[in-house]
Scaffold this motif. Structure first.
Motif, short mmCIF file in Angstrom:
data_model
loop_
_atom_site.label_atom_id
_atom_site.label_comp_id
_atom_site.label_asym_id
_atom_site.label_seq_id
_atom_site.Cartn_x
_atom_site.Cartn_y
_atom_site.Cartn_z
N ARG A 272 5.38 -47.29 7.27
CA ARG A 272 4.16 -47.40 6.46
C ARG A 272 3.48 -46.03 6.33
O ARG A 272 3.08 -45.62 5.24
CB ARG A 272 3.21 -48.39 7.13
N VAL A 273 3.41 -45.33 7.46
CA VAL A 273 2.76 -44.01 7.45
C VAL A 273 3.57 -43.04 6.60
O VAL A 273 3.02 -42.21 5.88
CB VAL A 273 2.59 -43.51 8.89
N ARG A 275 5.29 -43.81 4.02
CA ARG A 275 5.08 -44.14 2.61
C ARG A 275 3.79 -43.54 2.08
O ARG A 275 3.69 -43.19 0.90
CB ARG A 275 5.06 -45.66 2.46
N TRP A 276 2.79 -43.41 2.96
CA TRP A 276 1.53 -42.80 2.51
C TRP A 276 1.75 -41.37 2.02
O TRP A 276 1.00 -40.89 1.17
CB TRP A 276 0.50 -42.76 3.66
N SER A 277 2.75 -40.71 2.54
CA SER A 277 2.96 -39.31 2.18
C SER A 277 3.67 -39.14 0.84
O SER A 277 3.80 -38.04 0.35
CB SER A 277 3.77 -38.61 3.26
N GLU A 282 0.14 -44.09 -3.55
CA GLU A 282 0.58 -44.94 -2.44
C GLU A 282 -0.47 -45.00 -1.35
O GLU A 282 -0.76 -46.06 -0.81
CB GLU A 282 1.88 -44.38 -1.83
N LEU A 283 -1.03 -43.82 -1.03
CA LEU A 283 -2.02 -43.74 0.04
C LEU A 283 -3.24 -44.60 -0.28
O LEU A 283 -3.74 -45.34 0.57
CB LEU A 283 -2.45 -42.28 0.24
N ASP A 286 -2.53 -48.65 -0.44
CA ASP A 286 -2.50 -49.31 0.86
C ASP A 286 -3.85 -49.11 1.51
O ASP A 286 -4.21 -48.00 1.89
CB ASP A 286 -1.39 -48.70 1.72
N GLY A 289 -4.09 -47.16 4.59
CA GLY A 289 -3.93 -45.74 4.35
C GLY A 289 -5.21 -45.12 3.83
O GLY A 289 -5.59 -44.01 4.20
N ARG A 290 -5.88 -45.89 2.95
CA ARG A 290 -7.14 -45.39 2.41
C ARG A 290 -8.16 -45.18 3.53
O ARG A 290 -8.92 -44.21 3.53
CB ARG A 290 -7.68 -46.39 1.38
N ASP A 292 -7.51 -44.38 6.60
CA ASP A 292 -7.14 -43.17 7.32
C ASP A 292 -7.58 -41.93 6.54
O ASP A 292 -8.09 -40.96 7.12
CB ASP A 292 -5.61 -43.14 7.52
N TYR A 390 -3.74 -36.96 10.06
CA TYR A 390 -2.47 -37.56 9.65
C TYR A 390 -1.40 -37.38 10.71
O TYR A 390 -0.66 -38.31 11.04
CB TYR A 390 -2.01 -36.97 8.31
#
Lengths: 457, 427
Positions: A272-273, A275-277, A282-283, A286, A289-290, A292, A390
């Motif tokens: 999942r983390v 994918r945020w990158s 994407e960030l 999710d 992620g938002r 974070d 991150y």
């Protein structure tokens, strides 16, 4: 009397009917429909300010057809629409929609002059006459200027020189007859002609090709290369191409995969983390992620951009009734000079946005929102990926071990599938969280606080 | 920036009628003008201008089409199969049916997943709309609509409502409840009204807006709370059969396909038709947008797949503005009616009228696998929101949920129409 199918139903296209053996039977029916005793009920109707005679309603037509044909409502509807599509009946209100509506929409029978079976090809000369008429009517010249000058007139003259006498003669007759006609008849005739032309001369517009040519395009190598890169990047995240960790719930009947990827989980999974990158989109999509990302922005004291973007999204996708109040709040919080969370956008965009807010509409913040989004995408997002926030979550993220259930365990799993949390309950929880967050971040009312302290003293 | 939706919509007084509204920026003979959507339509329907004849306009149309093809050709510097050479081949794919949802009394016409990845809503010809928890096979709600042939249904993003519509020319929203015995029909809200059947509907990013497509040739965006028409989209000259929303950064784009053999891409804000693709086959039954994004932060784009009543699926690159692949096989004779991509976009699932689902490798253009099981044509396939499963709805009154099987040592065995393939599976 069996139903006559004259063409392919289901398409609003206009198949050609000339020379069809069915058209005469069709016309016999249309004549029957106009019979004063046993035909479709007709009446005088007010349309805008004129009163139009011999008007029929859609529901009456369809009822008459049902009684005559004794068939299913779908067939009746199709037949009614065919009558309109072929031009035997024309709509008075919605000229472009050639359908028979099963309601009080108003229609009229087309005069036999304009019936498709009259076997005349809608000639250019008629079109010229119509244009000529239209030109005269729109510029409202009197009889004295019947042969008046003007570039439009001379162009038409050049274009149809060989038929010019005929056209002028026809147009003069029509013009005289038009003047003599009473206003309601003129409205009716106008509708009839317009209806005829809509059926027989679909508008020729090259506008859309022009747009297509002017539109910016990209080289195939660039966009196809991007496609291939995307597909490769996401390959390990595609549950049809790579195994889910710990296991695909549909395969093992164990829903750990879903419970360890919920919205507010403390420690997210490594996948999942990762994918945020991939992209800011994407960030932000999710919500975990938002969150974070928000933590990072808080440390940088630059949370107002994201807050503005979120508020603009709520305005865009919210209800129509809430728009004005939301626009006001956004202006006060982000855009007004000296606002508590003032966003730093260029002068031109700010000017456009503030002006647009005088009459707020759904997309009034588009320009500002795009500016802010691009800023985050090109700059803030990359700083986030390099940030301790991150890197920290990357380290903390867990990688669940793959499940290895025995057939007996799988049986058991299948017997006791978890119910999970109902989305309605989750949504209620989210609304509560949002309200709490809004209350916590509301600007402090200093006066109220001071008066409270005074009272306590 | 090539993504059309990043062009901020202008709002202001229309250059033709003066009313303030979202404006379309269009070109008339390379001159840019800003008109509201109503004036654009009026202009498109205007009669011949001075100096124009029908013949001259036709000639202009031909020359513009040629010019457009030239422009597109200039940028086609590479083909998809060349790009795909560098991508590794997919191994054999074994997909197993995990759930069979039985309960509809007639053909299942449409289905949609809930964002919670396990619930789904389905509608059928008998007028029933059922909300299922597909994971546990529980039927959570069943609504009976007065009109049969519920052609479309959609689940709201929050999971708190469903929308459905069909031959009644309307699209209604039903708020769901935790109480299974509650009569949902009582709280029904009629949102969309068309003058012909509603062929497709979907919620936008929130529960508050609904996008519909209809047999009257238009698409429309509605405000759910008030039932007000926010924007209508004109451009199709025949029934619109399907629509799909683009998962883009701005969320402003969607694509629609219709009986006029066209797939049109629209900007939701202004109602403008930003792009159009034509095929010369039969109607377009389904369009689907898959989003791809290059890691380079300055570029993003969209790919679209559509297909026709003919047994071909076509793949379009929206940014390069051209068709890049056709998925077809001689052995496939029947037309496809529904399509969806897997999460990465590598796999394309297409449901056909010969009761099968074919899996295509979008990059290589080859067929990876065929899924059997349904006993009538497949009306809808949809991949779940997290990509873990595929659901297919069929005219055999059932829905099937399938997922990938991770067991190796797979042999395939099946006998069908005289050809014999070996297939064996255990998980």
């Amino acid at each position: 009397c069996e139903l006559i199918y004259v063409g392919d139903c289901g398409s609003a296209g206009r198949p050609s009917m000339r020379g069809s053996p069915f058209q005469f039977r069709l016309e016999a029916i249309v004549v029957e429909m106009q019979d004063s005793k046993s035909g479709v009920k007709c009446s005088e109707q007010k349309l805008n300010i004129s009163t139009i005679p011999h008007v029929i309603t859609g529901v009456d037509v369809l009822t008459w057809i049902t009684n005559k044909m004794k068939t299913t409502p779908e067939e009746v509807q199709a037949f009614g629409t065919m009558l309109v599509a072929y031009g035997y009946i024309y709509p008075l209100q919605n000229h472009k929609k050639l359908v028979m509506c099963n309601n009080t929409s108003l229609y009229r029978f087309q005069t036999p002059y304009f019936w498709p079976t009259q076997n005349w090809v809608a000639e250019d000369s008629d079109y010229g006459t119509v244009c000529q008429m239209g030109w005269w009517v729109t510029i409202r010249t009197g009889v004295g200027t019947l042969f008046g000058s003007g570039t439009h007139y001379s162009h038409l003259h050049d274009w149809m020189n060989h038929k010019w006498d005929f056209i002028v003669m026809q147009a003069t007759e029509q013009y005289k007859a038009g003047k003599e006609r009473k206003k309601p008849d003129r409205v009716v005739f106008d509708c009839q002609e317009r209806a005829y032309w809509i059926v027989n001369r679909p508008p020729v517009s090259n506008m859309f090709y022009q747009q297509a040519i002017m539109r910016s395009k990209v080289k195939s190598s660039v966009s196809l290369g991007a496609l291939a890169k995307y597909v490769t990047t996401y390959k390990n995240h595609d549950p049809f191409l790579a195994p889910c960790l710990p296991s695909n719930p549909w395969q093992t009947d164990n829903d750990t995969y879903w419970t360890c990827n919920t919205r507010r989980v403390d420690v997210p999974t490594k996948m999942r983390v990762e994918r945020w990158s991939f992209s800011l989109f994407e960030l932000l999509s999710d919500l975990r992620g938002r969150d974070d990302f928000k933590t990072f922005l808080k440390k940088e004291f630059s949370g107002e951009n994201l807050a503005f973007w979120e508020a603009a999204e709520e305005l865009k996708w919210g209800t129509g009734s809430s728009m004005t109040s939301k626009a006001e709040t956004i202006f006060k919080t982000f855009l007004a000079p000296g606002a508590p969370r003032w966003i730093n956008i260029d002068g031109r965009t700010m000017g456009l946005t503030v002006k647009g807010l005088e009459h707020p509409h759904r997309y009034v913040l588009e320009a500002a929102q795009t500016h802010v989004f691009l800023l985050m995408k090109k700059d803030t997002f990359f700083r986030y990926l390099k940030s301790p926030v991150y890197k920290d979550i990357q380290k903390k993220a867990i990688n669940p071990d793959p499940h290895n259930f025995s057939p007996a365990q799988l049986e058991q799993n299948a017997q006791s599938r978890s119910l999970g949390i109902h989305p309605i309950i989750l949504w209620q929880q989210e609304e509560e969280e949002k309200a709490k967050a809004a209350a916590a971040s509301a600007p402090v009312d200093v006066k109220a606080m001071m008066s409270k302290i005074d009272r306590n003293k | 920036m090539c993504d059309q939706t990043f062009v901020a919509a202008t709002f202001g007084p229309c250059e033709s009628c003066g009313k303030a509204s979202p404006l379309m920026n269009i070109y008339i003979k390379t001159e840019a003008i800003n008109y509201c959507s109503f004036c654009v339509e009026m202009m498109a329907c205007k009669g011949l201008q001075e100096g124009e004849t029908v013949a001259s306009l036709k000639k202009e149309s031909e020359s513009l089409k040629k010019k457009l093809d030239e422009e597109r050709g200039k940028l086609s510097d590479i083909e998809l199969n060349q790009v795909a050479e560098k991508v590794e081949v997919l191994g054999p794919l074994c997909i197993k049916t995990r759930r069979v949802l039985k309960g509809h009394g007639n053909k299942v016409l449409c289905m949609d997943w809930c964002k919670d990845k396990r619930r789904l809503v389905s509608s059928s010809q008998d007028g029933k709309v059922i909300v299922w928890d597909a994971f546990t096979l529980n039927k959570e709600h069943a609504v009976s609509l007065p009109c049969t042939w519920v052609l479309t249904c959609a689940y709201a993003p929050s999971g708190c409502a469903v929308a459905c519509g069909g031959l009644d020319n309307k699209c209604s929203v039903f708020p769901l409840s935790l109480d299974k015995n509650e009569n949902l029909s009582a709280k029904k809200k009629s949102v969309a009204m068309h003058t012909n059947y509603v062929s497709g509907c979907t919620f936008t990013s929130s529960d508050m807006q609904l996008l519909t497509s209809s047999g009257d040739g238009t698409c429309a965006l509605w405000d759910v709370e008030s039932g007000q028409l926010l924007q209508s989209f004109h451009g199709h000259t025949a029934d619109v059969l399907s629509l799909d929303l683009a998962p883009s950064e701005t969320g402003n784009t969607f694509v629609s396909g219709g009986c006029d053999k066209k797939a049109n891409v629209w900007d939701m804000r202004s109602g403008q038709n930003v792009q159009s693709f034509e095929t010369h086959e039969s109607d377009i039954n389904c369009v689907n947008l898959n989003y791809y994004c290059q890691l380079n932060p300055f570029v993003s784009g969209l790919c679209c797949c559509m297909f026709t009543g003919a047994p071909q699926c076509r793949f379009y690159d929206l940014r390069a503005d051209r068709e890049v692949a056709i998925y077809q096989k001689d052995s496939i004779i029947f037309g496809a009616s529904t399509v969806d991509f897997s999460l990465s976009g590598r796999l394309l699932f297409a449901g056909y009228n010969d009761y099968t689902i074919n899996l295509w490798d979008t990059l290589k253009g080859t067929r990876v696998s065929v899924l059997f099981g349904h006993e009538n044509r497949v009306s809808r396939v949809r991949v779940s929101p997290d990509g873990t499963a595929l659901c297919s709805a069929s005219w055999d009154n059932t829905l099937r949920v399938m997922s990938w099987s991770t067991m190796s040592n797979i042999l395939f065995y099946t006998q069908r129409k005289g050809c014999c393939i070996l297939r064996l599976f255990s998980l």
